[in-house]
Design a protein around this motif. Structure first.
Motif, PDB file in Angstrom:
ATOM      1  N   ARG A   1       5.358  -7.148   1.363  1.00 32.07           N
ATOM      2  CA  ARG A   1       6.229  -6.149   0.752  1.00 32.07           C
ATOM      3  C   ARG A   1       6.846  -6.758  -0.503  1.00 32.07           C
ATOM      4  NH1 ARG A   1      11.360  -5.721   5.014  1.00 32.07           N
ATOM      5  NH2 ARG A   1      12.047  -7.883   4.815  1.00 32.07           N
ATOM      6  N   HIS A   2       7.101  -5.905  -1.464  1.00 30.08           N
ATOM      7  CA  HIS A   2       7.644  -6.336  -2.756  1.00 30.08           C
ATOM      8  C   HIS A   2       9.134  -6.037  -2.763  1.00 30.08           C
ATOM      9  CE1 HIS A   2       7.958  -7.301  -6.926  1.00 30.08           C
ATOM     10  NE2 HIS A   2       8.240  -6.069  -7.297  1.00 30.08           N
ATOM     11  N   VAL A   3       9.951  -7.063  -2.994  1.00 25.52           N
ATOM     12  CA  VAL A   3      11.408  -6.924  -2.998  1.00 25.52           C
ATOM     13  C   VAL A   3      11.894  -7.006  -4.450  1.00 25.52           C
ATOM     14  CG1 VAL A   3      13.594  -7.878  -2.160  1.00 25.52           C
ATOM     15  CG2 VAL A   3      11.538  -7.982  -0.720  1.00 25.52           C
ATOM     16  N   TYR A   4      12.705  -6.037  -4.849  1.00 27.18           N
ATOM     17  CA  TYR A   4      13.197  -6.022  -6.230  1.00 27.18           C
ATOM     18  C   TYR A   4      14.599  -5.425  -6.266  1.00 27.18           C
ATOM     19  CZ  TYR A   4      11.132  -1.320  -5.920  1.00 27.18           C
ATOM     20  OH  TYR A   4      10.788  -0.052  -5.519  1.00 27.18           O
TER      21      TYR A   4
ATOM     22  N   ASN B   1       0.809  -1.222   0.000  1.00 24.53           N
ATOM     23  CA  ASN B   1       0.000   0.000   0.000  1.00 24.53           C
ATOM     24  C   ASN B   1       0.845   1.275   0.000  1.00 24.53           C
ATOM     25  OD1 ASN B   1       0.985  -0.419   2.565  1.00 24.53           O
ATOM     26  ND2 ASN B   1      -0.851   0.294   3.620  1.00 24.53           N
ATOM     27  N   LYS B   2       2.147   1.153  -0.200  1.00 27.32           N
ATOM     28  CA  LYS B   2       3.022   2.331  -0.215  1.00 27.32           C
ATOM     29  C   LYS B   2       4.200   2.066  -1.151  1.00 27.32           C
ATOM     30  CE  LYS B   2       5.199   5.661   2.949  1.00 27.32           C
ATOM     31  NZ  LYS B   2       4.342   6.795   2.553  1.00 27.32           N
ATOM     32  N   PRO B   3       4.089   2.407  -2.434  1.00 26.12           N
ATOM     33  CA  PRO B   3       5.177   2.141  -3.388  1.00 26.12           C
ATOM     34  C   PRO B   3       6.383   3.032  -3.142  1.00 26.12           C
ATOM     35  CG  PRO B   3       3.422   3.374  -4.442  1.00 26.12           C
ATOM     36  CD  PRO B   3       2.919   3.021  -3.083  1.00 26.12           C
ATOM     37  N   MET B   4       7.550   2.511  -3.532  1.00 32.23           N
ATOM     38  CA  MET B   4       8.795   3.275  -3.470  1.00 32.23           C
ATOM     39  C   MET B   4       9.037   3.924  -4.836  1.00 32.23           C
ATOM     40  SD  MET B   4      11.786   4.134  -2.022  1.00 32.23           S
ATOM     41  CE  MET B   4      12.125   3.009  -0.666  1.00 32.23           C
ATOM     42  N   PRO B   5       9.166   5.254  -4.894  1.00 30.86           N
ATOM     43  CA  PRO B   5       9.427   5.894  -6.199  1.00 30.86           C
ATOM     44  C   PRO B   5      10.773   5.435  -6.775  1.00 30.86           C
ATOM     45  CG  PRO B   5       8.798   7.512  -4.521  1.00 30.86           C
ATOM     46  CD  PRO B   5       9.059   6.223  -3.800  1.00 30.86           C
TER      47      PRO B   5
ATOM     48  N   GLY C   1      12.090   8.066  10.216  1.00 28.50           N
ATOM     49  CA  GLY C   1      12.359   8.519   8.855  1.00 28.50           C
ATOM     50  C   GLY C   1      12.634   7.418   7.860  1.00 28.50           C
ATOM     51  N   GLU C   2      12.891   6.182   8.327  1.00 29.97           N
ATOM     52  CA  GLU C   2      13.134   5.089   7.392  1.00 29.97           C
ATOM     53  C   GLU C   2      11.834   4.702   6.691  1.00 29.97           C
ATOM     54  OE1 GLU C   2      15.166   1.773   9.077  1.00 29.97           O
ATOM     55  OE2 GLU C   2      16.820   2.994   9.856  1.00 29.97           O
ATOM     56  N   PHE C   3      11.967   4.210   5.478  1.00 25.09           N
ATOM     57  CA  PHE C   3      10.803   3.917   4.648  1.00 25.09           C
ATOM     58  C   PHE C   3       9.847   2.942   5.344  1.00 25.09           C
ATOM     59  CE2 PHE C   3       8.725   1.485   1.199  1.00 25.09           C
ATOM     60  CZ  PHE C   3       8.053   2.529   0.574  1.00 25.09           C
ATOM     61  N   CYS C   4      10.394   1.881   5.951  1.00 27.47           N
ATOM     62  CA  CYS C   4       9.534   0.883   6.600  1.00 27.47           C
ATOM     63  C   CYS C   4       8.841   1.448   7.841  1.00 27.47           C
ATOM     64  CB  CYS C   4      10.348  -0.353   6.964  1.00 27.47           C
ATOM     65  SG  CYS C   4      10.820  -1.355   5.534  1.00 27.47           S
ATOM     66  N   HIS C   5       9.536   2.311   8.569  1.00 23.92           N
ATOM     67  CA  HIS C   5       8.897   2.959   9.724  1.00 23.92           C
ATOM     68  C   HIS C   5       7.740   3.834   9.264  1.00 23.92           C
ATOM     69  CE1 HIS C   5       8.349   5.171  13.469  1.00 23.92           C
ATOM     70  NE2 HIS C   5       8.416   6.274  12.750  1.00 23.92           N
TER      71      HIS C   5
ATOM     72  N   PHE D   1       1.908   4.934   8.740  1.00 25.74           N
ATOM     73  CA  PHE D   1       0.818   5.200   7.795  1.00 25.74           C
ATOM     74  C   PHE D   1      -0.241   4.099   7.857  1.00 25.74           C
ATOM     75  CE2 PHE D   1      -0.727   4.014   3.536  1.00 25.74           C
ATOM     76  CZ  PHE D   1      -1.471   5.139   3.204  1.00 25.74           C
ATOM     77  N   THR D   2       0.197   2.838   7.888  1.00 28.11           N
ATOM     78  CA  THR D   2      -0.726   1.708   7.840  1.00 28.11           C
ATOM     79  C   THR D   2      -1.523   1.584   9.139  1.00 28.11           C
ATOM     80  OG1 THR D   2       0.741   0.551   6.317  1.00 28.11           O
ATOM     81  CG2 THR D   2      -0.909  -0.778   7.445  1.00 28.11           C
ATOM     82  N   LEU D   3      -0.852   1.735  10.275  1.00 23.34           N
ATOM     83  CA  LEU D   3      -1.561   1.659  11.551  1.00 23.34           C
ATOM     84  C   LEU D   3      -2.605   2.770  11.657  1.00 23.34           C
ATOM     85  CD1 LEU D   3       1.372   0.791  13.991  1.00 23.34           C
ATOM     86  CD2 LEU D   3      -0.543  -0.689  13.399  1.00 23.34           C
ATOM     87  N   ARG D   4      -2.235   3.963  11.267  1.00 25.19           N
ATOM     88  CA  ARG D   4      -3.192   5.076  11.357  1.00 25.19           C
ATOM     89  C   ARG D   4      -4.362   4.885  10.412  1.00 25.19           C
ATOM     90  NH1 ARG D   4       1.985   8.883  11.897  1.00 25.19           N
ATOM     91  NH2 ARG D   4       2.046   9.004  14.194  1.00 25.19           N
ATOM     92  N   SER D   5      -4.114   4.249   9.260  1.00 21.39           N
ATOM     93  CA  SER D   5      -5.223   3.982   8.336  1.00 21.39           C
ATOM     94  C   SER D   5      -6.195   2.960   8.900  1.00 21.39           C
ATOM     95  CB  SER D   5      -4.680   3.488   6.990  1.00 21.39           C
ATOM     96  OG  SER D   5      -4.171   2.164   7.096  1.00 21.39           O
TER      97      SER D   5
END
Length: 300
Positions: free
Chosen positions: A269-272, A152-156, A203-207, A212-216
């Motif tokens: 999570r999608h790993v690439y 639910n949160k893509p990495m640009p 500030g880390e992406f996973c944090h 974001f996910t918990l608040r949603s």
């Protein structure tokens, strides 16, 4: 005739903004950077650097030449890629990074395979968070980076990069064995309003994804502890200090006293892996991607 290594030094200065950071990226001393820039200024007959407080800044001529340097270095990368492809050999040096759990879960198998199958290839690896890995590839400090985003949160991913999927990594909630929800078949994030969370660094992406996910889900997170590595987080869970999200990749062995319970939302999570498009034809890049995919296929 412009010297390629001096142009590389100018490009590093333009990208990193200081002599010390440019020297670190190029793996040379600060005096070596200054010497290369002095030689480049004499070659072009113009001042490229000016003092700026305790540091330096690029002059107008320096900025103009740095723009050309970026294009020239990209063309040099393309030439190297084409030559390697023509030769068809996996040789030279390859620099790659991965976020901590991917480094733990994928690198041992993938890098051992590369050493066995391609002994003339020298691999240098490091642990970096996804944003830093992508930035390193864009700057040219890295050849490849293993990165991630969440369902639910893509990495640009910046233009000019190529990516290849490695795996979809499911995540559960890790909780102490005595937790009130530990005997459940599945749980909802909304049930953790009173729990302390063990999460990644600020500030880390996973944090940011977790907040974001918990608040949603209507949960205002209570953050008790932070740790970059999954096994450190799980150790804190085993001590009864909170709960955490535990992706499958890199979490084994699970410490005693920790229970994994799936989420109803089926969090993944999608790993690439990403690399520069101008290096796409390099056999070493292709060999590394194949080795990472083979390692990812063994995760489970």
């Amino acid at each position: 005739m412009l010297n390629l290594e001096r142009l590389r030094t100018l490009d590093a200065l333009a990208r990193h903004g200081s002599v010390s950071r440019a020297a670190e990226a190029l793996h040379v001393t600060t005096s070596a950077v200054s010497q290369q820039m002095g030689k480049l200024e004499r070659e072009v007959g113009q001042q490229l650097l000016a003092k700026n407080g305790r540091g330096v800044r690029l002059t107008d001529a320096g900025r103009l030449l740095s723009e050309h340097a970026a294009r020239i270095l990209s063309q040099a990368e393309l030439a190297q890629s084409d030559l390697e492809a023509h030769r068809g050999q996996v040789v030279g040096e390859l620099r790659l990074s991965a976020f901590p759990t991917a480094a733990r879960g994928l690198f041992p198998t993938a890098l051992a395979s590369l050493r066995t199958c391609h002994p003339a290839l020298r691999v240098r690896s490091s642990e970096l968070e996804p944003e830093n890995g992508i930035a390193g590839v864009v700057r040219g400090d890295l050849d490849l980076a293993v990165v991630l985003d969440w369902y639910n949160k893509p990495m640009p991913v910046p233009d000019g990069l190529v990516k290849a999927s490695l795996l979809d990594d499911p995540a559960d909630v890790a909780m102490p064995a005595g937790h009130r929800l530990a005997d459940r078949d599945e749980v909802d994030l909304g049930e953790f309003t009173e729990d302390e969370w063990i999460t990644w660094g600020e500030g880390e992406f996973c944090h940011e994804w977790l907040m974001f996910t918990l608040r949603s889900r209507g949960v205002e997170p209570i953050v008790g502890h932070r740790a970059a590595e999954t096994h450190t987080q799980l150790g804190l869970v085993a001590a009864g200090l909170g709960v955490c999200i535990a992706p499958l990749l890199g979490r084994h062995p699970v410490p005693p006293g920790v229970v994994m319970v799936p989420l109803k939302q089926r969090v993944r999570r999608h790993v690439y892996v990403v690399w520069r498009a101008d290096a796409d034809r390099r056999p070493s890049i292709r060999a590394a991607v194949e080795a990472l995919r083979a390692a990812a296929a063994d995760v489970g």
